[in-house]
Design a protein around this motif. Sequence first.
Motif, short mmCIF file in Angstrom:
data_model
loop_
_atom_site.label_atom_id
_atom_site.label_comp_id
_atom_site.label_asym_id
_atom_site.label_seq_id
_atom_site.Cartn_x
_atom_site.Cartn_y
_atom_site.Cartn_z
N ILE A 156 42.70 2.31 27.55
CA ILE A 156 42.09 2.24 26.24
C ILE A 156 41.51 3.89 25.95
CG2 ILE A 156 40.46 1.25 24.67
CD1 ILE A 156 40.81 -1.15 26.29
N GLY A 157 40.89 4.22 26.81
CA GLY A 157 40.42 5.61 26.60
C GLY A 157 41.40 6.24 26.16
N PHE A 158 42.43 6.42 27.39
CA PHE A 158 43.51 7.23 27.01
C PHE A 158 44.17 7.30 25.78
CE2 PHE A 158 47.98 8.21 27.42
CZ PHE A 158 47.87 9.65 28.18
N ALA A 159 44.24 6.09 25.15
CA ALA A 159 45.08 5.90 23.93
C ALA A 159 44.10 6.64 22.83
CB ALA A 159 45.24 4.42 23.69
N GLY A 217 41.84 8.95 23.22
CA GLY A 217 42.09 10.56 23.56
C GLY A 217 43.33 10.98 22.79
N VAL A 218 44.36 10.41 23.26
CA VAL A 218 45.82 10.81 22.22
C VAL A 218 45.69 10.63 21.06
CG1 VAL A 218 48.32 10.01 22.32
CG2 VAL A 218 47.28 10.32 24.52
N CYS A 224 36.75 9.16 31.02
CA CYS A 224 37.69 9.93 31.66
C CYS A 224 39.17 9.79 31.06
CB CYS A 224 37.48 9.58 33.18
SG CYS A 224 36.18 9.88 33.94
N GLY A 225 39.25 8.56 30.82
CA GLY A 225 40.64 8.37 30.16
C GLY A 225 40.83 9.02 28.79
N PHE A 226 39.79 8.93 27.95
CA PHE A 226 39.65 9.68 26.80
C PHE A 226 39.80 11.14 26.92
CE2 PHE A 226 37.70 11.96 23.22
CZ PHE A 226 38.09 11.37 22.13
N VAL A 227 39.14 11.79 27.69
CA VAL A 227 39.52 13.19 27.99
C VAL A 227 40.54 13.42 28.49
CG1 VAL A 227 38.56 15.11 29.44
CG2 VAL A 227 36.96 13.36 28.39
N MET A 250 47.30 15.47 25.07
CA MET A 250 47.97 15.44 23.60
C MET A 250 47.57 16.75 23.09
SD MET A 250 49.84 13.44 22.12
CE MET A 250 50.77 13.64 20.73
N MET A 251 46.41 17.54 23.17
CA MET A 251 46.14 18.80 22.67
C MET A 251 46.95 19.93 23.45
SD MET A 251 42.58 20.86 22.99
CE MET A 251 43.05 21.17 24.96
#
Length: 252
Positions: free
Chosen positions: A42-45, A47-48, A235-238, A244-245
């Motif tokens: 969820i954090g990865f999503a 962050g993307v 960590c997933g968000f970062v 994506m950046m």
Amino acid sequence: MLQCILRAAAGTGFPFLMTTLGAAVVFLFRETPQPRFQKCMIGFAAGVMTAASIWSLLLPAIERAEQSGRAPSWLVASAGMLSGVMFLAALDALLPRLRCGGARGGDQQSALLMAAITLHNIPEGMAVGLAFALAGAGDGLMAAAALALGIGIQNFPEGAAVSLPLRQSGCSRTRAFVGGMLSGAVEPVGGILVVLVAAAGQTVMPWLLSFAAGAMLYVVVEELVPQAHSRAGTCGFVGGFLVMMVLDIALG
């Protein structure tokens, strides 16, 4: 006209394919992920979506608004973003009523997530479709192909950003995959439509881009960040933000 439409459809097919491949990542997980990994997904999503809202949407919206000169770029970006936020907030409030007054749940979060990324993909499809429709031979066609390649590679993590949280919310792998795939299906549609209304395409593009950014940011703050609140989620968000950046900047 028919040739322009066919070129737009072919050009937007690659980004749609990459979204589909990204959504297929959900089939790599044979069991329901552990809670810690769920928060990381969820954090990865989140962050993307945050990075995409900045580099793929808001910054291009400001640049296009400055080029058109019809209205101050800050006004277009602000008004479009606020419109996107209000649209998703209204959708958020409407969904429980559509489900006969049920409480907030995984279905509602999944619907908002799909709505936000789908809205984000519409202006991307329009940009690729318009580039291919207006491209001639040589450099023009190469530039359009480069744009399709860049957006297509960016769409891979976006497809995963839809399908993985859908799986986490209780959907089957097939349903989660279809949801991720459908979020990218609007790109060929947007690409063809903008060819049909090419005169208005460039004018409305900054508004569409900033509108989609507001919608995505609403979902990130309202739905994803609270659920990802943990070290794994951070960590997933970062990680998602960095992926994506880098893709947005490196591929232009």
